[in-house]
Design a protein around this motif. Structure first.
Motif, short mmCIF file in Angstrom:
data_model
loop_
_atom_site.label_atom_id
_atom_site.label_comp_id
_atom_site.label_asym_id
_atom_site.label_seq_id
_atom_site.Cartn_x
_atom_site.Cartn_y
_atom_site.Cartn_z
N ARG A 8 0.81 3.94 -3.03
CA ARG A 8 0.44 5.33 -2.77
C ARG A 8 1.55 6.29 -3.22
O ARG A 8 1.28 7.36 -3.73
N THR A 11 0.83 -1.20 0.00
CA THR A 11 0.00 0.00 0.00
C THR A 11 0.87 1.25 0.00
O THR A 11 0.57 2.22 -0.71
N VAL A 36 -4.63 3.35 -6.18
CA VAL A 36 -3.88 2.49 -5.25
C VAL A 36 -4.48 1.09 -5.24
O VAL A 36 -3.76 0.08 -5.28
N CYS A 60 1.07 9.32 -5.72
CA CYS A 60 1.13 10.69 -5.20
C CYS A 60 2.49 11.36 -5.37
O CYS A 60 2.56 12.59 -5.36
N ASP A 89 -7.30 6.79 -4.08
CA ASP A 89 -7.63 5.50 -3.47
C ASP A 89 -7.94 4.45 -4.54
O ASP A 89 -7.55 3.28 -4.41
#
Length: 586
Positions: free
Chosen positions: A501, A497, A539, A505, A536
């Motif tokens: 992310r 995760t 991801v 990002c 989200d």
């Protein structure tokens, strides 16, 4: 023996003061409780009946004593004459002017006051320096002996660029006239930036050792106390002492503890940490060009430091200390292996290849753990098995063979770890697998060790996807073999995760494009709710793709998964060569 005399004298003085005060209190209390108050008429009636033996008259105070030595006190009126009456009754009358008793009582009271004030003054004198400072306002910096330096540049390896930068500081401290003759400004501060364990404190002491000057070491947290003004007083005391022993080096470790940005820290105008920071800024700005005091500070959080600290004239330069590359790791291993008996077949370059990402402190700990294992086994030299075990100890902790694990759980752990290993080995761009173990270490029930073949400073998108797929291999193996999943993949899920992310990002590697979507330093975010939902979703897509890829590889290699896992259950640990031999066997 002499150093114990002062504390003992202080204790004796305190006991004497308490005893004297107690005696005065008891004297006053007893005297007031044993004397009976009576009117003067009763005293005269008792004298007339022959019940009074003697009387002492002091002014208007009359103290009478009967045959049983019981005292009575009375007060006569002004001008009333009772002396002749009492003498006619056969009472012995003593006239006391009161001056002698009052003088003696005054002397005792003055003596008590002098003892108390003198004792307090003595304690304050003993607790400070020349009666000027209390111990909590003194600097807690430790001074190392410059005449016998224990650390030199030869004792610091793997940070050659940093040593080159700091060599100029050494030359300035040794020969400041060379620089001042050219009109060069005195370097006031050096900020060392690096991850924990990269040698910031070590190289600072090496600078002091090479220059042959005093070295003061203090942590940033030691300046801050609950009392406002104490931190600023400690800063003043530190720099005062440093100037008296110039040339010298002042080393402030973890300076971010006191040097955080004032506008983002939530500190008020009377905050202790802000006052301490202000005093530090003033002291560093107050050096004149003839003051040979260099401040070296260390931090792994340069982004939170106040801009006033980082401007030229305070911390003039910034020196980066990265984790060492393979040549740096080999040099560090050579430094720490000088006093350790290694077997002839131990190759430190091979050991450096297996320890990618280790800091200098990790490498030092690795050799120390290997030495402890060899000594525990009664060996005279350190062999390769001890070094291999030490690597695992540094990475994941010691083995926990005492943990009771059922056969069913042991099978799940073995399949989980082999699932990681097979996916990692089969994904292009993944790092080679060094070891697979089903033995519990630290918080982990099992461990799969990867090590890159070479040091890398950039990661391709394919390599990140390979890392994610490898991390999901354990969960995929559980689902394929047991038809169910366990909680053992919680850390794996957290790991993938975080990668996903950051890909979305920070790295701009998804459909959202090349845009930075990071949180603000104060924890807030300017990201809209719509964009957050897209993040989200991206991801989730990346993680699902990694899991599907891991399932695909393991279903294709299911027979090998079973064979390697059953072998691991028996032997508990296999290395990368043994894994490849079974995985790619015809």
């Amino acid at each position: 023996m002499v150093r114990y005399l002062v504390p003992v004298a202080c204790i004796v003085l305190g006991i004497a003061l308490l005893a004297f005060a107690g005696w005065r209190f008891v004297n006053i209390t007893v005297s007031s409780t044993t004397t009976i108050e009576r009117p003067i008429s009763d005293i005269l009636n008792m004298a007339d009946k022959g019940q009074i033996k003697s009387v002492t008259i002091s002014g208007n105070d009359v103290t009478a004593t009967n045959a049983k030595n019981q005292e009575y006190h009375a007060v006569k009126e002004d001008g009333q004459s009772v002396t002749e009456i009492l003498r006619k009754d056969g009472v012995q009358v003593n006239i006391d002017s009161g001056q002698r008793g009052q003088w003696a009582q005054g002397v005792l009271d003055v003596l008590l006051i002098v003892l108390i004030v003198g004792g307090m003054y003595f304690f304050i004198r003993r607790s400070g320096v020349g009666g000027q400072a209390l111990p909590f306002s003194r600097s807690k910096a430790k001074r190392f002996n410059e005449s016998r330096p224990s650390i030199l540049f030869k004792d610091v390896a793997g940070v050659e660029e940093a040593k080159t930068e700091l060599q100029e500081i050494v030359e300035f401290l040794k020969h400041p006239e060379r620089f001042t003759a050219m009109g060069a400004r005195t370097p006031k501060g050096v900020l060392l930036v690096g991850s924990p364990g990269t040698g910031k404190t070590l190289i600072s002491r090496a600078v002091a050792g090479e220059a042959g000057v005093a070295f003061y070491s203090v942590s940033g947290s030691e300046f801050v106390e609950m009392f406002v003004g104490v931190g600023a007083a400690r800063v003043r005391d530190l720099f005062k002492e440093a100037k008296e022993h110039a040339p010298c080096i002042v080393f402030i470790d973890e300076i971010d503890a006191v040097g955080r940005q004032r506008n983002n820290s939530g500190m008020g105008g009377n905050d202790e940490r802000e006052q301490t920071l202000n005093q530090l800024l003033v002291e560093m700005d107050g050096f004149d060009k003839h003051t040979n005091v260099v401040v070296i500070a260390a931090t792994n959080r340069p982004d939170v430091l106040d801009p006033a600290l980082l401007r030229p004239g305070r911390f003039d330069r910034r020196v980066m200390l990265d984790k060492p590359d393979i040549r740096g790791r080999e040099a560090i291993l050579h430094v720490h292996a000088e006093d350790k008996p290694l077997a002839d077949d131990v190759n430190l370059m091979d050991l450096a290849r297996q320890t990618a990402g280790f800091s200098g402190a990790d490498l030092s700990n690795l050799l120390n753990e290997a030495a402890l294992l060899a000594a525990r086994n009664g060996q005279k030299i350190i062999c390769q098995p001890q070094l291999d075990e030490a690597i695992l100890r540094v990475m994941a902790g010691p083995e926990r063979k005492s943990r009771l694990i059922t056969e069913a759980e042991k099978a799940i752990i073995a399949y989980h770890e082999v699932g990681h290993a097979i996916v990692m080995r089969c994904m292009p761009g993944a790092d080679p697998v060094q070891k697979v173990s089903a033995i519990s270490r630290g918080m982990a029930l099992g461990i799969t060790v990867q090590a890159p073949a070479e040091d890398r400073y950039l990661m391709r998108r394919s390599e990140l996807l390979a890392k994610m797929a490898g991390a999901m291999g354990g969960r995929a193996a559980e689902e394929i073999i047991f038809g169910d999943i366990t909680t053992g993949a919680s850390q794996d899920i957290e790991y993938v995760t975080n990668i996903a992310r950051r890909m979305v990002c920070e790295f701009g590697m998804t459909a959202l494009g090349n845009i930075a979507l990071k949180m603000d330093p104060d924890g807030s975010s300017s990201i809209s709710a719509e964009t957050a939902a897209k993040i989200d979703a991206e991801v989730s897509v990346l993680i699902d793709q990694a899991y599907v890829k891991a399932l695909s590889i393991l279903r294709e290699k299911q027979e090998k998964l079973i064979a390697i896992s059953e072998h691991l259950i028996k032997v508990e640990t296999i290395d990368g060569a043994e894994l490849d031999a079974i995985l790619f066997a015809a």
